[in-house]
Design a protein around this motif. Structure first.
Motif, short mmCIF file in Angstrom:
data_model
loop_
_atom_site.label_atom_id
_atom_site.label_comp_id
_atom_site.label_asym_id
_atom_site.label_seq_id
_atom_site.Cartn_x
_atom_site.Cartn_y
_atom_site.Cartn_z
N ASP A 96 0.45 -1.34 -0.05
CA ASP A 96 -0.08 -0.14 -0.08
C ASP A 96 1.13 1.17 -0.41
O ASP A 96 0.44 1.87 0.07
N GLY A 97 1.82 1.25 -0.09
CA GLY A 97 3.30 2.67 -0.61
C GLY A 97 3.03 3.22 0.64
O GLY A 97 3.62 3.86 1.15
N ARG A 98 3.35 2.36 2.24
CA ARG A 98 3.01 2.81 3.56
C ARG A 98 4.05 2.06 3.92
O ARG A 98 4.79 2.61 5.07
N TRP A 99 5.30 1.27 3.72
CA TRP A 99 6.38 0.38 3.72
C TRP A 99 7.97 0.80 3.09
O TRP A 99 7.40 0.38 1.63
N LYS A 100 8.85 1.47 3.98
CA LYS A 100 10.13 1.16 3.36
C LYS A 100 10.86 0.27 2.91
O LYS A 100 11.12 -0.17 4.73
N LYS A 101 11.04 -0.73 3.11
CA LYS A 101 12.79 -2.10 3.00
C LYS A 101 13.46 -0.72 4.06
O LYS A 101 14.16 0.87 3.29
N THR A 102 13.99 -1.41 5.19
CA THR A 102 15.41 -0.68 6.15
C THR A 102 16.29 -1.56 6.37
O THR A 102 16.10 -2.85 6.29
N ARG A 103 17.54 -1.03 6.57
CA ARG A 103 18.76 -1.35 7.16
C ARG A 103 18.81 -2.28 8.67
O ARG A 103 19.25 -2.62 9.13
N LYS A 104 17.42 -1.17 9.50
CA LYS A 104 17.49 -1.70 11.01
C LYS A 104 16.99 -3.16 10.79
O LYS A 104 16.36 -3.83 10.24
N THR A 105 17.88 -4.03 12.01
CA THR A 105 17.39 -4.98 12.02
C THR A 105 16.34 -6.01 13.12
O THR A 105 16.50 -7.24 12.84
N LYS A 106 16.63 -5.14 13.77
CA LYS A 106 15.50 -5.89 14.85
C LYS A 106 13.97 -4.94 14.56
O LYS A 106 14.22 -3.06 15.61
N PRO A 107 12.98 -5.45 14.81
CA PRO A 107 11.62 -4.71 14.79
C PRO A 107 11.97 -4.64 15.97
O PRO A 107 12.60 -4.26 16.77
N ASN A 108 10.49 -3.25 16.41
CA ASN A 108 10.45 -1.76 17.42
C ASN A 108 9.29 -2.24 17.99
O ASN A 108 9.08 -1.75 18.66
N GLN A 109 8.30 -3.05 17.38
CA GLN A 109 7.15 -3.70 17.43
C GLN A 109 6.10 -5.21 16.86
O GLN A 109 7.30 -5.15 16.16
#
Length: 121
Positions: A96-109
């Protein structure tokens, strides 16, 4: 006396056989091959980049938008800064265009119906 070749012995296909074979061949080409990659974004860790919070009932997940904090004043209470939701999507995020791939490795939720994330510290 020579006998006429019966129709069943003939090797030439009959019109009924030709018509029956065509739909089967078409339906086989319409089905996706087993080796085709799945449609949509690939699985992984994504960061929520939309400006408003959103609830995904099928996960269930409340995605929170990043907000900068605001100090308290005499008239109004302050607001703490909020980091954007970082979530590990095992089957890929909604497209839906609301998410962007990230290099952060740990989810915060975690999912809303899951237990809290445990810190390794």
């Amino acid at each position: 006396m020579p006998t006429a070749k019966s129709r069943q012995d003939s090797t030439e296909p009959t019109p009924q056989q030709d018509e029956a074979a065509v739909p089967a061949a078409e339906s086989a080409s319409d089905a996706p091959a087993a080796t085709d990659p799945p449609a949509g974004p690939e699985p992984g860790v994504y960061e929520y980049v939309h400006t408003d919070d959103c609830v995904y009932p099928h996960v269930p997940l409340t995605a929170r938008a990043a907000r900068s904090g605001r100090p308290a004043t005499d008239d109004e209470p302050g607001e703490p800064a909020v980091d954007a939701t970082v979530f590990d999507w095992p089957f890929g995020p909604p497209d839906d265009g609301r998410w962007k791939k990230t290099r952060k490795t740990k989810p915060n939720q975690a999912a809303d119906n899951a237990g809290p994330l445990i810190s390794e510290e």
